[in-house]
Design an enzyme around this catalytic site. Sequence first.
Site, PDB file in Angstrom:
ATOM      1  N   ARG A   1       0.846  -1.183   0.000  1.00  0.00           N
ATOM      2  CA  ARG A   1       0.000   0.000   0.000  1.00  0.00           C
ATOM      3  C   ARG A   1       0.890   1.245   0.000  1.00  0.00           C
ATOM      4  O   ARG A   1       1.888   1.314   0.728  1.00  0.00           O
ATOM      5  CB  ARG A   1      -0.926   0.031   1.226  1.00  0.00           C
ATOM      6  CG  ARG A   1      -2.099  -0.934   1.147  1.00  0.00           C
ATOM      7  CD  ARG A   1      -3.086  -0.516   0.067  1.00  0.00           C
ATOM      8  NE  ARG A   1      -4.239  -1.411  -0.035  1.00  0.00           N
ATOM      9  CZ  ARG A   1      -4.327  -2.426  -0.867  1.00  0.00           C
ATOM     10  NH1 ARG A   1      -3.305  -2.702  -1.670  1.00  0.00           N
ATOM     11  NH2 ARG A   1      -5.411  -3.175  -0.922  1.00  0.00           N
TER      12      ARG A   1
ATOM     13  N   GLU B   1      -1.538   7.993  -5.310  1.00  0.00           N
ATOM     14  CA  GLU B   1      -1.710   7.357  -6.619  1.00  0.00           C
ATOM     15  C   GLU B   1      -3.168   7.276  -7.081  1.00  0.00           C
ATOM     16  O   GLU B   1      -3.442   6.979  -8.246  1.00  0.00           O
ATOM     17  CB  GLU B   1      -1.161   5.932  -6.584  1.00  0.00           C
ATOM     18  CG  GLU B   1      -1.994   4.980  -5.733  1.00  0.00           C
ATOM     19  CD  GLU B   1      -1.499   3.541  -5.771  1.00  0.00           C
ATOM     20  OE1 GLU B   1      -0.642   3.219  -6.602  1.00  0.00           O
ATOM     21  OE2 GLU B   1      -1.987   2.746  -4.947  1.00  0.00           O
TER      22      GLU B   1
ATOM     23  N   ASP C   1       5.253  -0.317  -6.830  1.00  0.00           N
ATOM     24  CA  ASP C   1       4.038  -0.615  -7.582  1.00  0.00           C
ATOM     25  C   ASP C   1       2.886   0.210  -7.036  1.00  0.00           C
ATOM     26  O   ASP C   1       1.871   0.385  -7.703  1.00  0.00           O
ATOM     27  CB  ASP C   1       3.701  -2.113  -7.496  1.00  0.00           C
ATOM     28  CG  ASP C   1       2.503  -2.477  -8.355  1.00  0.00           C
ATOM     29  OD1 ASP C   1       2.537  -2.186  -9.566  1.00  0.00           O
ATOM     30  OD2 ASP C   1       1.515  -3.024  -7.819  1.00  0.00           O
TER      31      ASP C   1
ATOM     32  N   HIS D   1       0.194  -0.063  -9.913  1.00  0.00           N
ATOM     33  CA  HIS D   1      -0.621  -0.941  -9.064  1.00  0.00           C
ATOM     34  C   HIS D   1      -1.043  -2.197  -9.838  1.00  0.00           C
ATOM     35  O   HIS D   1      -2.215  -2.572  -9.850  1.00  0.00           O
ATOM     36  CB  HIS D   1      -1.867  -0.179  -8.584  1.00  0.00           C
ATOM     37  CG  HIS D   1      -2.342  -0.644  -7.237  1.00  0.00           C
ATOM     38  ND1 HIS D   1      -2.515   0.195  -6.167  1.00  0.00           N
ATOM     39  CD2 HIS D   1      -2.688  -1.870  -6.788  1.00  0.00           C
ATOM     40  CE1 HIS D   1      -2.957  -0.482  -5.123  1.00  0.00           C
ATOM     41  NE2 HIS D   1      -3.061  -1.748  -5.474  1.00  0.00           N
TER      42      HIS D   1
END
Length: 434
Positions: free
Chosen positions: A336, A365, A360, A397
Site C-alpha cells: 500500500r 496514486e 508498484d 498498481h
Amino acid sequence: MKEITYVVDNPMGVHARPAALLAQLCVGLKSAVRLECNGKTAAGNNVLEILALGAKKGDTLHVTAEGDDEEAAIAQVNELLHGEFAEKEAPEVLKIAFFGTKDYDRVFFSELAKEKGPGTYNSEIKYFTTRLTPETAPLAKGYDAVCIFVNDEAPRQVVETLAEGGVKLILLRCAGFNNVDLQAAKECGIKVARVPAYSPYAVAEHAMAIMQEANRRLGRAYNKVRDNNFALSGLLGVDLHNKVCGVMGTGKIGQCFARIAKGYGMTVIGWDAFPNKKLEEEGLLTYVTEDELLEKADLISLHMPLIMGEGGTYHKIDKDAIAKMKDDVMLVNSARGPLIDTEALIAALKDGKFHAVALDVYEGEDANVYTDRSDERLHSSITARLTMFPNLVLTSHQAFFTREALQAIAVVTMENARNFNEGNDLGNAEVKAK
C-alpha cells in the site's frame, strides 16, 4: 496419470459456479488437471476454458490429473464434482452495483454472473466505469450490494449514502480494506467482505521483478539499446546473492517473496507484528526487531496491510526509518502506498541514500490508478517527482494483475456475494470494525 469420468446430472450442466470452484481448486494443485467433453478440452485451472466445454446434463466429463500430487488431486476433483456440481435451491437475485469497471473485470465477472437459478451465483451486476466517490454513491440506490476496488472511496459520507439507498453489502474485490469506514458500515448495518488472498505469487513475483529492474537499470538499458547506444555507463547493479533481504510483513505474500529471495541465495530476515514461528522452524527466515531489520537489510520489501491510527502502519517508512537503513539500500513496495512517507522518500533519493527503489504503489496514486492520462502534462505531480530518479521504477498498481489472480478475485468475490445472499457465514472474508 490418474483419471475419472463424471456424468453431469445438474439440469443446468457445468455452469459458472461449479466451473469457478473447480478452477480455483486446480490452481492450488501441483498436478496438471485436464477435462475433456464432446471432443473439446480444457485446463482445469482455467474457468473460461471449462465453461467453453459447454457440458450439458447427461454429458460425460473425462478428467485427468498428472503430476506430483495426482492421486490426491483427482480425489479432490472427484469430491467437488459430486458436491458443488449438484443442483441447489436459489434465493432471490442479488443486485450488485459494480464500480470502477474495466474490460478485464467483465471477462470473469460477467461469465460467473450470467446464469440465474439453482446452484448459480444468482446475481445481477450493473457495471459503472466511474469510481465510487461521494459524488457517485447515489448511483447505487436500489442495489443490494456494491463491488469496489482499491481506488474507490467509502468514507462515512459514502457509506451513509449507500445505506440510504438500500445497500446491505460492500464487496471488496481486493485484500485491503483501508478505503472503507468500517465503523460507519457497522452503524449502518452494512456488511463488508474482501478477498483475503487471491494470488500471493502474483504480487511477490512482480515485487521481485520491478526490484531487479531497478537494481539492474533494465528500463534504462532497453531505451539505450533502442537508441543504438550499447555503452554500459549508468547500468551498474549489485548481486543479490549473499545479501540480506528484510521482509516487513510475513503473511502469504511476504512468505512468497521470502522464498523467492531465498532462491537468489539471500539471507532472509523478517519483521511482523504477529510473528509466524513456523517460518523460523522451517528455516525460511529469522525474525528480528523492526530496527534491526532496517539496519541490517540490503533489500527491504514491504508486505504489510495499511492500518491507520496510533500503532498502525501508516508512514511506517518515514524519515527516521530511512535514516536507520544502510546506504545504497534497495526498497520495494507492492503493498500500500501510504506505508512510505513520499516526501521523506524523495528527500532521501535526492541525497543518494538508495541504490534502487521499486514502487508498484505510492502515496497519492488514487487519481492515476488504471487511468490513461497520457495526454496530460505531468506538471508537479507525484509521478513526475518520482520518475525523475533514474534508480526508481514505478508501475501502476499492477502486481496483482495475472490471469490466476483475476480469476481468484472474481470467484471469491462472487462466493462472498452468494454467502451473503443465502445467509451463510462470510468467514474470514468479512471485515469488521474493532
